[in-house]
Write a protein that holds these residues in place. Structure first.
Motif, mmCIF file in Angstrom:
data_model
loop_
_atom_site.group_PDB
_atom_site.id
_atom_site.type_symbol
_atom_site.label_atom_id
_atom_site.label_comp_id
_atom_site.label_asym_id
_atom_site.label_seq_id
_atom_site.Cartn_x
_atom_site.Cartn_y
_atom_site.Cartn_z
ATOM 1 N N MET A 1 0.906 -1.142 0.620
ATOM 2 C CA MET A 1 0.328 0.078 0.089
ATOM 3 C C MET A 1 1.212 1.328 0.037
ATOM 4 O O MET A 1 0.542 1.833 1.008
ATOM 5 C CB MET A 1 -1.066 0.101 1.304
ATOM 6 N N GLY B 1 -0.707 4.725 13.458
ATOM 7 C CA GLY B 1 -0.667 4.146 11.795
ATOM 8 C C GLY B 1 -2.271 3.027 11.814
ATOM 9 O O GLY B 1 -3.021 3.380 13.542
ATOM 10 N N GLY B 2 -2.907 2.380 11.468
ATOM 11 C CA GLY B 2 -4.178 1.885 11.456
ATOM 12 C C GLY B 2 -3.902 0.976 13.078
ATOM 13 O O GLY B 2 -4.657 0.586 13.585
ATOM 14 N N THR B 3 -2.714 -0.161 13.116
ATOM 15 C CA THR B 3 -2.164 -0.930 14.064
ATOM 16 C C THR B 3 -2.720 -0.076 15.012
ATOM 17 O O THR B 3 -3.763 -0.571 16.136
ATOM 18 C CB THR B 3 -1.606 -0.888 14.144
ATOM 19 N N HIS C 1 -7.182 -7.205 9.789
ATOM 20 C CA HIS C 1 -5.646 -7.535 9.685
ATOM 21 C C HIS C 1 -5.267 -7.669 11.363
ATOM 22 O O HIS C 1 -5.170 -8.122 12.189
ATOM 23 C CB HIS C 1 -5.874 -5.943 9.674
ATOM 24 N N THR D 1 -6.494 -6.139 3.617
ATOM 25 C CA THR D 1 -5.388 -5.487 3.384
ATOM 26 C C THR D 1 -4.836 -6.330 2.594
ATOM 27 O O THR D 1 -4.145 -6.312 1.841
ATOM 28 C CB THR D 1 -4.702 -5.758 4.852
ATOM 29 N N ASP E 1 -12.640 -0.476 10.466
ATOM 30 C CA ASP E 1 -11.510 -0.772 10.350
ATOM 31 C C ASP E 1 -10.980 -0.713 8.223
ATOM 32 O O ASP E 1 -11.030 -1.400 7.408
ATOM 33 C CB ASP E 1 -10.624 -2.428 10.149
ATOM 34 N N ALA F 1 -8.130 1.403 7.429
ATOM 35 C CA ALA F 1 -6.947 1.968 7.207
ATOM 36 C C ALA F 1 -6.963 1.926 5.801
ATOM 37 O O ALA F 1 -6.271 3.069 5.712
ATOM 38 C CB ALA F 1 -5.814 0.464 8.312
ATOM 39 N N ASP G 1 -6.498 5.357 7.377
ATOM 40 C CA ASP G 1 -5.519 5.447 7.383
ATOM 41 C C ASP G 1 -4.382 6.831 6.428
ATOM 42 O O ASP G 1 -4.822 6.769 5.690
ATOM 43 C CB ASP G 1 -3.812 4.521 6.727
ATOM 44 N N HIS H 1 -1.663 7.476 6.066
ATOM 45 C CA HIS H 1 -0.472 7.720 5.252
ATOM 46 C C HIS H 1 -0.712 6.565 4.074
ATOM 47 O O HIS H 1 0.207 5.337 4.163
ATOM 48 C CB HIS H 1 0.702 6.930 5.972
ATOM 49 N N LYS H 2 -1.882 5.911 3.813
ATOM 50 C CA LYS H 2 -2.148 5.113 2.765
ATOM 51 C C LYS H 2 -2.930 5.879 1.686
ATOM 52 O O LYS H 2 -2.140 6.651 1.452
ATOM 53 C CB LYS H 2 -2.851 3.315 3.614
HETATM 54 C C1 PLP Z 1 -2.396 -1.246 6.666
HETATM 55 C C2 PLP Z 1 -3.563 -1.604 7.311
HETATM 56 C C3 PLP Z 1 -4.146 -1.789 9.306
HETATM 57 C C4 PLP Z 1 -2.640 -1.193 9.635
HETATM 58 O O1 PLP Z 1 -2.004 -0.345 9.487
HETATM 59 P P1 PLP Z 1 -1.014 0.310 9.874
HETATM 60 O O2 PLP Z 1 -0.715 1.782 9.427
HETATM 61 O O3 PLP Z 1 0.750 -0.804 9.546
HETATM 62 O O4 PLP Z 1 -1.022 0.141 11.107
HETATM 63 C C5 PLP Z 1 -4.989 -2.445 9.708
HETATM 64 N N1 PLP Z 1 -6.485 -3.088 9.507
HETATM 65 C C6 PLP Z 1 -6.264 -2.509 8.250
HETATM 66 C C7 PLP Z 1 -7.234 -3.104 7.306
HETATM 67 C C8 PLP Z 1 -5.056 -2.400 6.850
HETATM 68 O O5 PLP Z 1 -4.942 -2.214 5.855
#
Ligand code: PLP
Length: 648
Positions: free
Chosen positions: A122, A182-184, A269, A326, A356, A358, A417, A419-420
């Protein structure tokens, strides 16, 4: 006027022009005319490098001027004499050498994300506004953990939180959003709140039972989120508020394992598994709901799972769905989960619902018009066709994807996110809560209560898992959002390009004639599923070879060749990522694809694992149809070469 102000005003004017623009639709025109979008990327050859360097230089100079304007009467700290000394010259020389080594190492061991030859994780070329915003703010080194650590960037973070809230359909008056690493971390934060809120009614019962009279433990553990928030609101000004908090799961009150099950799709994820561990929920309390053949959460299975738990009187801590998974970019049917939540609420069963998003969150900008309204399906499809030139045949978005995005604001919180699909540098994820009253469930800290009462400037550190956190991330997101609004004119246009490209790739793979490699054998692409968003998973399959093991071996070899695993990244013709579907994570779902590849069911029994190549299509540079067609031809040639090299 100083340079920074000029640059700022210039950016603002661009934003206004951009936001107000409405590029006429040219039916049949392949390339989307979007010079404004192009102006915001550095380009595969650094095409906008002059402007980039100019802005960077301006912002750096402004920073130096800023230092000079702070008590100009103060003496300078470093003497000219020292700077002219031979040791100083040596030191600079040494640094120059190290920086040169740094460059070498970075260039040798980094992925060329900016190139459309990179279709893997990503990541893609970044938005220049985000990069410059980050680098400029980085010099000020603000720390958004407390307001005083960076008043400007703290305010930007809160603004970004509300921009994202609007994007997600929340009422910004009621919502709260903050940036995370981040998403985590965003998922962690959401689960942290969900867990603590779940235990809150029990804590009230322990300390102020008169407020929950007649409700037994079962009822308290099933209290719908809105009622728990009302209860929280009622007691948060009480002198016994902190005592109540101490009786929640935060204190000695409740065993987190008793708070119920965490329902996630198989496609989740892995941050959810980490979070369940960290918050004491335990992996035994995670239930992975199967996905359907489109890799979306199977809602009937979710319904059956919930019904089974209700029957056994086991509470549900939270349901999590994914918007843009993801590994597959699949969009879970949010709207159907919302309907389930309503159905169970009528039976007195309440649970927290988190999305989620993200990955897929920013795509909601494609559904929002210039006035901020969420468009009808017909309007969204028309925009997709006429503005983004996504092919009619793609019928994007599918009705279920549209409905899923529409229902997002029903969720209690969302991870998204920056940053994605926000195209800004790491680290920048975000979590947004629908109802900011939930913040009160979080802290023992008396100062926090003070904050809330006094409406003092917000110190974000009270509410989040992180401590020190970069103000620069907030500045990056803020800058990007100023020039690229979170609607169909801004981010929508950018993401429209990528969804167009993903659909072209899917179509090309699905329709391409099998090709012959130099080894004389014939191969074809088989895409996994029609993309919900902009990710394409696929395999290369030898025509006539009935073995799943052979297919996996071939794709593993292609991956090894087309990734960092072997050789020199700078010499790669193509770079991709991969994922493996096995029954442990995906049950029997991959069988559908195994069949699509023309393999028998017995093959799946014999080799229960499918390795697919995974291409996140974030590149903004492949949206032109003619350019794409020639790219795809080259991709086929590259694959022929790779297959020959790995011995097909
Ligand atoms: C990328 C992602 C995450 C984690 O995000 P990070 O920014 O890598 O910590 C969580 N959930 C989903 C669905 C993702 O695609």
């Amino acid at each position: 006027m100083n340079c920074a102000k000029r640059a700022f005003i210039c950016i603002m004017i661009m934003a206004v022009i951009f936001a107000g623009s409405s590029v006429p639709a040219h039916a049949g025109q392949s390339a989307e005319p979007a010079p404004r979008l192009d102006a915001f990327f550095l380009g595969t050859k650094g095409e906008t490098g002059d402007f980039f360097l100019d802005m960077l230089n301006t912002m750096m100079k402004e920073h130096i001027t800023w230092r000079q304007s702070f008590h100009p009467e103060d003496p300078q700290a470093i003497s000219d004499k020292n700077l002219a000394a031979p040791e100083a010259t040596d030191a600079r020389k040494k640094l120059k050498e190290v920086l040169s080594t740094l460059s070498t190492r970075l260039q040798k061991g980094s992925n060329p994300w900016f190139s459309p030859r990179y279709l893997g994780h990503m990541s893609a070329d970044l938005l220049v506004p985000g990069v410059i915003g980050y680098m400029a703010a980085m010099l000020y080194n603000s720390n958004n953990v407390v307001y005083e650590g960076g008043p400007a960037t703290t305010e930007m973070e809160l603004e970004v939180g509300l921009q994202l809230a609007r994007l997600l359909g929340y009422n910004p008056e009621k919502a709260w959003g903050n940036i995370t690493s981040g998403g985590t971390n965003a998922n962690f934060q959401a689960l942290w709140y969900a867990r603590n809120l779940k235990s809150f009614p029990l804590a009230v019962k322990a300390v102020m039972p008169e407020l929950v009279k007649g409700l037994n433990e079962q009822r308290l553990l099933n209290m719908p989120v809105s009622q728990s928030l009302d209860l929280l609101d009622k007691v948060k000004n009480s002198p016994r508020y902190e005592t109540i908090l101490k009786h929640t799961v935060k204190g000695k009150g409740v065993d987190p394992k008793k708070l119920g099950k965490l329902l996630v799709p198989q496609s989740r994820h892995y941050s959810w598994d980490k979070a369940a561990d960290v918050f004491g929920i335990g992996s035994e309390n995670i239930i992975a709901v199967p996905v359907d053949k489109n890799y979306r959460m199977d809602i009937e299975a979710l319904d059956r799972t919930i019904a089974g738990l209700v029957k056994k009187k086991i509470p549900i801590l939270a349901v999590v769905s994914v918007l843009g998974s993801t590994e597959e970019g699949a969009v879970d049917e949010t709207h159907r989960i919302v309907a389930l939540r309503e159905k169970y609420a009528r039976r007195g069963i309440g649970f927290y619902y988190h999305i989620d998003a993200a990955y897929g969150g920013y795509v909601r900008s494609m559904f929002i018009d210039g006035s901020g309204a969420f468009m009808s399906l017909a309007q969204v499809r028309k925009t997709a066709r006429e503005r983004y030139h996504i092919s009619e045949a793609a019928t994007w978005p599918q009705a279920s994807v549209y409905d899923a995005y529409k229902a997002v604001p029903e969720a209690d919180s969302v991870t998204i996110d920056c940053h994605k699909l926000g195209y800004i540098p790491y680290p920048a994820g975000a979590v947004v809560f629908k109802d900011k009253r939930i913040l009160a469930v979080q802290t023992f800290h008396a100062a926090y209560v003070q904050d809330l009462r006094a409406q003092a400037p917000v110190s974000i550190g009270h509410y989040v898992l992180e401590g020190s956190k970069p103000g620069a991330a907030a500045a990056a997101a803020w800058t990007a959002h100023q020039v690229l609004p979170l609607n169909m004119d801004g981010y929508g246009r950018l993401l429209g390009r990528t969804i167009k490209t993903a659909n072209m790739l899917y179509e090309a793979m699905a329709k391409a004639e099998p090709f012959q490699a130099q080894n004389g054998r014939t191969y074809k692409f088989v895409p996994l599923v029609k993309p919900d968003l902009n990710m394409v998973d696929y395999v290369l399959k030898e025509v006539g070879n009935p073995g799943l093991e052979a297919m996996n071996k071939l794709n593993q070899a292609i991956y090894d060749e087309c990734s960092y695993v072997s050789g020199d990244l700078m010499k790669k013709d193509f770079i991709t990522s991969k994922t493996v579907f096995s029954p442990a994570e995906y049950g029997n779902t991959p069988l559908d694809f195994v069949r699509k590849c023309g393999l028998g069911d017995a093959e799946w029994e014999k080799t229960p694992s499918v390795l697919v190549l995974r291409s996140t299509i974030m590149t903004p540079y492949l949206a032109d149809e003619a350019e794409f067609a020639s790219y795809f031809d080259r991709l086929v040639e590259i694959m022929k070469k790779v297959i020959t090299k790995v011995g097909g």
